[in-house]
Design an enzyme around this catalytic site. Sequence first.
Site, PDB file in Angstrom:
ATOM      1  N   GLY A  44       0.821  -1.209   0.000  1.00  8.63           N
ATOM      2  CA  GLY A  44       0.000   0.000   0.000  1.00  8.63           C
ATOM      3  C   GLY A  44       0.857   1.262   0.000  1.00  8.63           C
ATOM      4  N   PHE A  87      -1.417   6.842   2.552  1.00  7.61           N
ATOM      5  CA  PHE A  87      -0.776   7.680   3.573  1.00  7.61           C
ATOM      6  C   PHE A  87       0.130   6.869   4.497  1.00  7.61           C
ATOM      7  CE2 PHE A  87      -4.225  10.601   2.438  1.00  7.61           C
ATOM      8  CZ  PHE A  87      -3.490  11.763   2.308  1.00  7.61           C
ATOM      9  N   GLU A 132     -19.115  17.429   2.519  1.00  6.51           N
ATOM     10  CA  GLU A 132     -18.302  18.162   1.543  1.00  6.51           C
ATOM     11  C   GLU A 132     -18.877  18.020   0.137  1.00  6.51           C
ATOM     12  OE1 GLU A 132     -14.037  18.167   3.898  1.00  6.51           O
ATOM     13  OE2 GLU A 132     -14.378  16.597   2.454  1.00  6.51           O
ATOM     14  N   ASP A 174      -5.959   2.781   8.100  1.00  8.13           N
ATOM     15  CA  ASP A 174      -7.383   2.446   8.218  1.00  8.13           C
ATOM     16  C   ASP A 174      -7.620   0.972   8.529  1.00  8.13           C
ATOM     17  OD1 ASP A 174      -7.935   5.046   7.654  1.00  8.13           O
ATOM     18  OD2 ASP A 174      -8.909   4.688   5.718  1.00  8.13           O
ATOM     19  N   ALA A 208      -6.203  10.499   7.774  1.00  6.71           N
ATOM     20  CA  ALA A 208      -4.871  10.531   7.174  1.00  6.71           C
ATOM     21  C   ALA A 208      -3.784  10.748   8.234  1.00  6.71           C
ATOM     22  CB  ALA A 208      -4.824  11.634   6.128  1.00  6.71           C
TER      23      ALA A 208
END
Length: 416
Positions: A5, A8, A164, A293, A308
């Site tokens: 991965g 972040f 958002e 996560d 993050a």
Amino acid sequence: VVIIGGGFGGLYAAQALAAAPVRVLVIDRRNHHVFQPLLYQVATATLSPSDIAQPIRSILRFQKNCEVVLAEVTAIDRGKRQVVLADERIDFDFLIVATGAIHSYFGHDQWAQYAPGLKTLEDAIEMRRRVLCAFEAAERQTQPEQQRALLTFVVIGGGPTGVELAGALAELSRIALARDFRHIDPALARIVLLQGGPRILPTYPAELSTSALTQLRELGVEVRLDAIVTSIDASGANVGDTRIDSQTVIWCAGVKASPLAASLGVALRKDGRVDVTSQLTLPGDDRVFVIGDLAAIESNGQLVPGVAAAAIQMGRHAARAIRKSLASEVQSVFHYQDKGSLATIGRSRAIAIFPPQFQLRGAVAWWAWLLIHVALLIGFRNRVVVLVQWAWAYFTFRRGARLITGSSSKPGPPTQ
Ligand SMILES: Cc1cc2nc3c(=O)[nH]c(=O)nc-3n(C[C@H](O)[C@H](O)[C@H](O)COP(=O)(O)OP(=O)(O)OC[C@H]3O[C@@H](n4cnc5c(N)ncnc54)[C@H](O)[C@@H]3O)c2cc1C
């Protein structure tokens, strides 16, 4: 050290190993790192995909002890200390698993085709296609009811992403598209935000949730609280007996951990996350780290949130733990440092909280949000381009990335 991965967690772990006496291999199924907090701006045509993403290989180009592999990891074989790709097995001494999360439809996976979620650049581009196609189809539609359904946008989930997106859709329709059509008034578009609980942004203090609700309603977003979606299909969604006809339904209601966790051979939480030790390792296996996560861990008596900042801190901690392990030093315990949370609602509208209790709302919070996000973006080019795009959108009220791309120019799912 194999890192699965390049999000972040994985990326910051790799960078923190730059000076360590190890060889680092970062494996990601995508060639780019995505700045997920700004995905909604790609979905609503403010930013272009390349503004918020950067090739992982390019970010790590100066790090001599690091290699990057573009591949999907299909399993982890802890017994043999190998990660499994479709065509290869790769040995590891240390492993950092940072594969993040995926959408969760709470057992209703059939809803995914009608209500896409937002996690990758592909998701954002598809969402942008559906939104812009809906306006195009509405312009040509002569039946009022069908036109209304085309101009109704339903966002499910009142967390930061849903808020958002709803705010950005309201601004897109009321401001950016206002003069572009001849047969419809985009400003009449109905943006409905459905939140299952009694307030939006439930992880924020109640006063900030209320402020966000007010700011959203000022933008013309129809917010429905305690609205649990019971079905979604090609032409809309149901909240109990209430039907909302819409060609564009967007899912922001839930995530679960990446399915790769299942191959670690440990019990998983209900949401698929892995319980880790205070060093972020698997219990009984101090050379396998799970971060970001994917990891479930408490710090200061609370579950570390899937954000993050937490993933970055975990990535750095795992790298430090590996360095200490090689130097036979005593390991330290992971502590999450909450540096604050911000959610933007629209132009000059936002809320923010910085520990312990410093709150901002409105224009000040929005400027704080803007500056922090630019500073955190990876890559100098991206910072400059995003600043220019935002300045352009701010002063001209226009959106620079209003492109319809993809397999279909019809609204709704691509197969329609
Ligand atoms: C729309 C959206 C908005 C957000 N907004 C905010 C915000 O405003 N503030 C905030 O702090 N956080 C925000 N977050 C959350 C934040 O982005 C995540 O907490 C963070 O990205 C987690 O980092 P990670 O390293 O665990 O996973 P990710 O950053 O998701 O990285 C996972 C990486 O693993 C790769 N991968 C997955 N499976 C495999 C596999 N099998 N093989 C190879 N590679 C694989 C993926 O391609 C990806 O690159 C947002 C998230 C989303 C989706």
